[in-house]
Motif scaffolding. Structure first.
Motif, short mmCIF file in Angstrom:
data_model
loop_
_atom_site.label_atom_id
_atom_site.label_comp_id
_atom_site.label_asym_id
_atom_site.label_seq_id
_atom_site.Cartn_x
_atom_site.Cartn_y
_atom_site.Cartn_z
N LEU A 340 0.87 -1.20 -0.09
CA LEU A 340 -0.02 0.05 0.05
C LEU A 340 0.90 1.23 -0.15
CD1 LEU A 340 -2.74 1.34 0.13
CD2 LEU A 340 -2.64 1.18 2.53
N VAL A 341 0.60 2.04 -1.06
CA VAL A 341 1.44 3.33 -1.13
C VAL A 341 0.36 4.68 -1.18
CG1 VAL A 341 3.10 4.62 -2.55
CG2 VAL A 341 3.19 2.09 -2.59
N LEU A 342 0.73 5.30 -0.03
CA LEU A 342 -0.30 6.52 0.16
C LEU A 342 0.67 7.87 -0.32
CD1 LEU A 342 -1.81 5.86 3.50
CD2 LEU A 342 -2.26 5.14 1.51
N VAL A 343 -0.11 8.52 -0.84
CA VAL A 343 0.54 9.93 -1.27
C VAL A 343 -0.59 11.09 -0.94
CG1 VAL A 343 1.65 9.10 -3.34
CG2 VAL A 343 -0.70 9.85 -3.51
N PRO A 344 0.01 12.21 -0.63
CA PRO A 344 -1.12 13.31 -0.07
C PRO A 344 -2.18 13.86 -1.00
CG PRO A 344 1.27 14.07 -0.35
CD PRO A 344 1.42 12.76 -0.84
N GLU A 345 -1.91 13.84 -2.19
CA GLU A 345 -2.58 14.71 -3.16
C GLU A 345 -3.25 13.76 -4.60
OE1 GLU A 345 -4.37 17.54 -3.07
OE2 GLU A 345 -3.16 18.64 -1.73
N ILE A 346 -4.48 13.87 -4.99
CA ILE A 346 -4.77 13.13 -5.99
C ILE A 346 -3.85 13.37 -7.19
CG2 ILE A 346 -6.71 12.76 -7.77
CD1 ILE A 346 -8.54 13.00 -5.32
N GLY A 347 -3.56 14.63 -7.18
CA GLY A 347 -2.64 15.31 -8.20
C GLY A 347 -1.40 14.46 -8.47
N LEU A 348 -0.92 13.76 -7.53
CA LEU A 348 0.29 13.13 -7.30
C LEU A 348 0.22 11.63 -8.11
CD1 LEU A 348 2.25 13.89 -4.02
CD2 LEU A 348 2.58 14.73 -6.15
N THR A 349 -0.91 11.15 -8.00
CA THR A 349 -0.98 9.75 -8.41
C THR A 349 -0.78 9.51 -9.63
OG1 THR A 349 -3.63 10.16 -8.79
CG2 THR A 349 -2.79 9.15 -6.51
N PRO A 350 -1.05 10.50 -10.88
CA PRO A 350 -0.72 10.04 -12.27
C PRO A 350 0.94 9.79 -12.46
CG PRO A 350 -2.24 12.00 -12.20
CD PRO A 350 -1.63 11.69 -10.71
N GLN A 351 1.66 10.85 -12.08
CA GLN A 351 3.01 10.68 -12.02
C GLN A 351 3.57 9.48 -11.53
OE1 GLN A 351 5.65 14.04 -11.20
NE2 GLN A 351 6.29 14.09 -13.28
N LEU A 352 3.08 9.14 -10.31
CA LEU A 352 3.78 8.15 -9.51
C LEU A 352 3.02 6.61 -10.07
CD1 LEU A 352 5.30 7.79 -6.94
CD2 LEU A 352 3.35 7.50 -5.70
N THR A 353 1.86 6.79 -10.25
CA THR A 353 1.24 5.50 -10.94
C THR A 353 2.15 4.96 -12.21
OG1 THR A 353 -0.86 6.17 -9.91
CG2 THR A 353 -0.91 4.42 -11.65
N ASP A 354 2.37 6.13 -12.97
CA ASP A 354 2.99 5.77 -14.42
C ASP A 354 4.44 5.20 -14.07
OD1 ASP A 354 0.86 6.78 -15.64
OD2 ASP A 354 2.16 8.86 -16.26
N ARG A 355 5.07 5.60 -12.96
CA ARG A 355 6.31 4.90 -12.56
C ARG A 355 6.09 3.44 -12.17
NH1 ARG A 355 10.94 8.04 -9.70
NH2 ARG A 355 11.99 6.15 -10.17
N PHE A 356 5.16 3.45 -11.21
CA PHE A 356 4.87 1.87 -10.83
C PHE A 356 4.39 0.99 -11.80
CE2 PHE A 356 5.80 3.98 -6.83
CZ PHE A 356 5.71 2.86 -5.82
N ARG A 357 3.75 1.38 -12.55
CA ARG A 357 3.02 0.61 -13.77
C ARG A 357 4.13 0.20 -14.74
NH1 ARG A 357 -0.68 2.55 -17.04
NH2 ARG A 357 -1.63 0.61 -17.58
#
Length: 825
Positions: A340-357
């Motif tokens: 489980l990886v938590l980030v503070p803002e929804i705006g952060l998820t696209p960039q982080l999600t791309d790296r993880f995917r």
């Protein structure tokens, strides 16, 4: 609901948790019935085995409805006649949630002074049980020939009725209405394994069914048309299956072509559930990157952790914390564990999600409140499958029911967005993550370039501290230039941009680089005032000034309240004296972009704030445009400071740092240092060196000086003694009582009553500050008063004493108990 049913309602967060049945078999359940508040108490029949987390059916009035088993209790609630307690009907699904899950929710309820039912509804996705119904269907493959001969009369009748229906599927309610003693027959058939019981998904967010095409032949017949052969080749290339909608949309294959192939026996078309998961664009594959010595040391420590432990990963901006996360997660997925990886803002998820995917493919899922109800429901359900996966989400994802959890990561753990303010419970995801990691016996990594003072003091002393003191590839931290705006004014510069920042913006085009301009507020101007009489335009519902919003040339000029969202047209003259001389004060994101257009017409800009990112997917689209080089400058608010990693950004400008420095809150300096340090860290993350320009009227402020030298230690060495001397966190505990209502006098009187009650109940356990009006006394027509309770850090306080305060409030006055508040202004 009858009076006898009403007496069953119960909500007691203090009740103890028992993982196994109590001797008298009383269990509390959350029922699927709109309008029913609290938990209901039922008796467990001796022939049933019920555990917390099971999905049940229970009687309520004249119907049988779905419910979740919450917890066993040792005795019925006070005033309830034991003979009035009804029995649980049946268990639909066992182990729907693991036992630890209810322990976690109980702890949240107790610690944050909230009734358990509220915590449960907050944790579960919308509509998980609402309007759901129990259904039964035949298991035809398990049904022996002549099965009726082996059954009781009621079981025979159930089988007969199910056999009469084409799909062999009926609602339990219908069977009960048609057959006397249907429940006995149903239990008998389930025990034999001849029928199965399930909970039909809620009507508003039913499971989504779509047609899928499956290839049946390996050798294609000769008598095929060109389009038919093309369709079969596509199916073979796709591994033998493809959604019919994708075949039509992506490959332009008609439905008639597929139907013809089905008639020829080449394919079969059938309906299948398709999970509504967030659709992300395709990403390229990525491999593990070489690590710096500090990264390698950190990874070695994390990889050797066994069981519960907390790790503070303190890495300067650009030091490669995300790569450490990725390489720590990879072996866990290989061990069939989830992360489980938590980030503070929804705006952060696209960039982080791309790296993880790019690293882990389709094992990465996203869960946050901006998803549709259907997406949240289906994402939640797929977590329950038990497959190894990574879930990336905001604070609400801490309640995601991931099985076999191997690691929890809080990225940017210092960020205030991890704290829920409204609605209750006012939980902090970092605190809940600590409890969950302990319950599931897995490590918790807290990552930040500017750790919260709580983590610095508590975690660093009691847990593992890991440091990444340098950027990857030995890139230097960007030099920080402090511009004294007082001198700019004395020199005749009336622009919101200093000479230094103007020069830097002009160089962006020449160097073909990009820049970020940070503004502490959205909108155009902070407030509007009449230059003739001094009248300030204020919100009619709040004690705050209205902000001026003006999006583009020719647009309607609006005044908007950033607290209640009241909006009105900007008047041409002063409402007080009719003067036409209305002046705008302060600078928001809109004003900065207007000034950019006026002074630098060649510069292309994108505005990135809550006004421009309201639409779903807007965060990703705006950042993608900027990453593709479609703009030279990104202008935005706080969300710019979090996690953006853009190699072309060489300039960061802070237009007005003073908006962060002077707040009537004990955390103002900490927040200002974290924000300025984080936004400064967006510069120089690529091959080219970065540059940071901070404009301020207070260049000698200690926070500004610490930011200038990127010196976190210097900041905390000054800040911590001040906190300790006043017993503020991390050297003390705070609980803020927020009292609100429509009648100002009633709210004040209630606040005074509650303050007296706190004195009587808590005695010398804590220091009581207040009651006092909030810094903004009226918001959305509601008056606001505060009482602050200060406890020593090693002290214990009675949760029951605080929850009892609610009974002292009139019905028209609301009390919010904010445990560990991040703001007290």
């Amino acid at each position: 609901m009858s009076n006898s049913s009403k007496t069953l309602l119960l909500a007691e967060p203090q009740a103890s948790y028992h993982p196994h049945s109590s001797r008298n078999g009383l269990i509390e359940v959350l029922v699927d019935c709109p309008g029913v508040q609290g938990l209901l108490t039922y008796r467990v029949p001796t022939e049933l085995s019920v555990q917390p987390g099971d999905i049940l059916t229970v009687p309520l009035n004249t119907q049988v409805i779905g419910a979740i088993a919450i917890r066993y209790v040792s005795s019925p609630p006070a005033g309830l006649d034991p003979s009035k307690i009804r029995e649980v009907e049946d268990v639909i699904t066992s182990g729907f949630f693991p036992a630890y899950y209810w322990q976690l929710l109980n702890r949240v309820a107790q610690y944050y002074c909230t009734d358990l039912i509220t915590v449960i509804r907050m944790a579960l996705p919308p509509g998980l049980l609402e309007k759901s119904q129990r259904r039964l269907r035949l298991k035809t493959e398990a049904l022996p020939k002549g099965a009726e001969a082996f059954c009781s009369l009621s079981a025979q009748q159930v089988l007969s009725l199910l056999n009469s229906q084409k799909e062999g599927d009926y609602s339990a309610r219908y069977l009960q209405s048609q057959i006397r003693g249907a429940n006995r027959g149903i239990r008998e058939l389930i025990k034999r394994g001849w029928i199965e019981s399930y909970l039909e998904p809620p009507k508003p967010i039913r499971a989504k069914l779509q047609k899928v095409v499956t290839l049946l032949v390996q050798t294609f017949p000769m008598e095929l048309t060109k389009s038919q052969r093309e369709a079969l080749e596509i199916l073979r290339h796709q591994g033998g299956e493809i959604w019919l909608s994708e075949l039509k949309k992506t490959y332009n294959i008609s439905v008639s072509t597929v139907n013809s192939l089905q008639k020829k026996g080449c394919v079969v078309i059938e309906e299948r559930e398709r999970l509504r998961l967030l659709q992300e664009p395709e990403t390229g594959k990525d491999q593990a990157k070489p690590l710096t010595p500090a990264q390698a040391d950190a990874l070695k420590v994390i990889s050797n952790l066994r069981g519960f432990s907390q790790v503070l990963l303190h890495g300067v901006t650009g030091s490669g914390k995300t790569e450490v996360y990725l390489q720590a997660i990879a072996p866990l997925l290989a061990q069939k564990k989830s992360v489980l990886v938590l980030v503070p803002e929804i705006g952060l998820t696209p960039q982080l999600t791309d790296r993880f995917r790019a690293r882990f493919g389709d094992r990465v899922y996203v869960y946050h409140s901006a998803l549709s109800d259907g997406e949240r429901y289906d994402t939640w359900r797929q977590m329950l499958t038990g497959t190894s996966q990574v879930v990336i989400g905001t604070r609400s994802a801490i309640f995601a029911p991931l099985p076999n959890l191997g690691l929890i990561v809080l990225d940017e753990e210092h960020d205030s967005s991890f704290k829920q303010i409204s609605p209750i419970p006012t939980y902090h995801a970092r605190t809940v993550a600590t409890w969950r990691a302990a319950l599931e016996n897995c490590p918790l990594i807290l990552g930040s370039a500017t750790p919260s003072l709580e983590s610095w003091v508590n975690v660093r002393q009691d847990a593992c501290y890991l440091s990444l003191p340098e950027r990857i590839h030995s890139r230097p931290l960007p030099p920080v230039e402090i511009v004294d705006m007082r001198q700019e004014l004395q020199g005749g510069n009336r622009s919101i941009f200093s000479h230094s920042l103007q020069e830097a913006l002009e160089n962006l085009l020449q160097q073909q680089k990009q820049g970020i301009l940070f503004v502490s507020r959205r909108g155009h101007s902070t407030f509007v005032s009449c230059r003739s009489c001094g009248y300030v335009m204020e919100c009619p519902h709040c004690d705050v000034s209205l902000s001026y919003h003006y999006t583009h040339e020719g647009a309607t000029e609006l005044l908007r309240c950033h607290y209640c969202n009241h909006t009105q047209v900007h008047p041409p003259t002063c409402p007080e004296c009719s003067s036409p001389y209305l002046k705008f004060f302060g600078s928001g994101t809109q004003k900065v972009t207007q000034e950019l257009t006026r002074q630098f017409p060649e510069l292309r800009w994108i505005r990135f704030d809550s006004d421009t990112t309201r639409q779903k997917g807007a965060h990703r689209e705006l950042l993608s445009q900027f990453a593709r080089g479609e703009a030279d400058v990104l202008v935005g608010t706080q969300m710019l400071t979090k996690g953006l990693d853009l190699a072309q950004v060489t300039l960061v400008g802070v237009v007005a740092a003073d908006g962060l420095l002077f707040h009537s809150d004990y955390r103002a300096s900490e927040r200002a240092f974290q924000t300025l340090t984080q936004v400064a860290g967006r510069a120089g993350r690529g091959e080219d060196p970065g540059r940071v320009i901070i404009q301020t009227y207070s260049p000698d402020h200690p926070v500004i000086q610490s930011v200038r030298s990127h010196n976190y230690t210097q900041f905390i060495d000054r800040e911590l003694p001040q906190r300790e001397s006043l017993s503020y966190p991390p050297y003390g505990r705070l609980i803020l009582l927020r009292i609100t209502g429509m009648d100002g006098v009633e709210v004040q009187q209630t606040a005074e009553l509650l303050a007296d009650a706190c004195g009587d109940r808590l005695g010398n356990e804590c220091e009581i500050l207040g009651p006092a009006p909030a810094s903004i006394m009226r918001v959305a027509r509601r008056y606001r008063w505060h009482i602050l309770l200060k406890f020593p850090s090693d002290g214990e306080y009675m949760i029951g004493d605080l929850t009892e305060l609610r009974s002292l409030c009139p019905q028209s006055v609301s009390l919010t108990i904010d445990v560990d508040p991040l703001s007290i202004d």
